[in-house]
Design an enzyme around this catalytic site. Structure first.
Site, PDB file in Angstrom:
ATOM      1  N   HIS A 204      31.048  35.370  46.953  1.00  0.00           N
ATOM      2  CA  HIS A 204      31.537  35.926  45.690  1.00  0.00           C
ATOM      3  C   HIS A 204      32.416  34.923  44.951  1.00  0.00           C
ATOM      4  CE1 HIS A 204      33.398  38.764  42.840  1.00  0.00           C
ATOM      5  NE2 HIS A 204      34.530  38.165  43.162  1.00  0.00           N
ATOM      6  N   GLU A 205      33.339  34.282  45.671  1.00  0.00           N
ATOM      7  CA  GLU A 205      34.238  33.321  45.030  1.00  0.00           C
ATOM      8  C   GLU A 205      33.459  32.116  44.487  1.00  0.00           C
ATOM      9  OE1 GLU A 205      37.308  33.928  44.340  1.00  0.00           O
ATOM     10  OE2 GLU A 205      37.267  35.830  45.407  1.00  0.00           O
TER      11      GLU A 205
ATOM     12  N   HIS B 145      31.941  32.748  41.113  1.00  0.00           N
ATOM     13  CA  HIS B 145      32.798  32.486  39.950  1.00  0.00           C
ATOM     14  C   HIS B 145      32.704  31.018  39.518  1.00  0.00           C
ATOM     15  CE1 HIS B 145      34.696  36.321  39.371  1.00  0.00           C
ATOM     16  NE2 HIS B 145      35.180  36.372  40.585  1.00  0.00           N
TER      17      HIS B 145
ATOM     18  N   GLU C 262      33.246  39.834  37.255  1.00  0.00           N
ATOM     19  CA  GLU C 262      33.247  40.149  38.681  1.00  0.00           C
ATOM     20  C   GLU C 262      31.849  40.566  39.141  1.00  0.00           C
ATOM     21  OE1 GLU C 262      35.477  39.355  40.559  1.00  0.00           O
ATOM     22  OE2 GLU C 262      37.401  39.449  39.532  1.00  0.00           O
TER      23      GLU C 262
END
Length: 265
Positions: free
Chosen positions: A132-133, A136, A191
């Protein structure tokens, strides 16, 4: 007498309107000047990269980075073995031996995982959060957030006065930039984009995307526990945990990917 009074009142009204017109003109002029100043203050990709590197180097220096032979680092390196880049951005991984529950990825591909997060996540869950990070980073969310901090934050004046060169920043200014990387705020749309991009990243690198679902479930189960404060701080700007679980579960099931059993914690 009445006529004189009327003349005085009319004169006052005319004067007030004239002053208001001048005030509005001066206000528009001031706003226009401020807008031009902001537009004149731009950053090249190379300048951005230099500031990111300086900030990451400062954080690595001022946080307890665990060595290569530490069990936490060995576990992380094993999990990310063979993962060297994300959309052409080179990745590097380190563990901070701190009690906060967090992980973050920087625009240059520097991924930092906190030992306390590793304590509560199994291997699949941890990879889900890392994915997930990195999402970004791939979507350039972290780059845009960092650029906004440079243009509007505490270091803006120092940078704008450097005439296109890299400004010499103080420890406190570098600390502020580092904090902006760790605590970057993203919209719920961003997100969700990071969730989807992270899912694709995990699949492309042979990792099971169910780990993302499991990490969300773990966070949901921790609500109300003694660790809930730090967990909620980490995901305060994220979409509702339940919604994320449902979205990513549907993706995994649609792709026919089997949910893994719990792995080493």
């Amino acid at each position: 007498m009445r006529n004189n009074l009327m003349k005085v009142l009319m004169a006052i009204a005319i004067l007030a309107c004239t002053n208001l017109a001048h005030a509005q003109f001066n206000l528009k002029k001031a706003v226009g000047s401020a807008t031009k100043a902001v537009q004149a203050f731009t950053l090249t990709d190379q300048q951005m990269a230099d500031y990111v590197k300086e900030s990451v180097d400062w954080m690595d220096k001022h946080n307890p980075v665990l060595p290569d032979d530490d069990p936490y680092t060995q576990r992380l390196n094993k999990l990310v073995a063979g993962i060297t880049d994300a959309d052409g951005i080179p990745l590097n991984f380190k563990v901070y031996n701190v009690i906060d529950v967090n992980a973050f990825a920087c625009p240059d591909g520097s991924v930092r995982v906190f030992a306390a997060l590793m304590d509560i996540m199994d291997d699949d869950e941890l990879m889900g959060i890392i994915g997930h990070e990195i999402g970004h980073v791939v979507k350039r969310h972290s780059k845009n957030a960092f650029k906004t901090e440079l243009l509007t934050g505490a270091v803006k004046d120092a940078i704008s006065a450097s005439n296109g060169k890299i400004a010499a920043l103080t420890d406190s200014q570098l600390g502020a930039l580092g904090e902006s990387l760790i605590n970057a705020k993203y919209s719920q749309k961003q997100e969700k984009e990071a969730d989807d991009c992270g899912y694709d990243f995990l699949v492309a690198n042979g990792r099971n995307p169910w780990g993302m679902v499991k990490s969300f479930e773990k966070l949901q189960n921790l609500e109300g526990s003694t660790k809930s404060t730090t967990v909620q701080k980490m995901f305060s700007s994220h979409p509702e945990t339940k919604e994320r679980i449902e979205r990513m579960t549907k993706r995994c099931e649609k792709d026919g990917i089997q949910r893994p059993e719990a792995t080493q914690e």
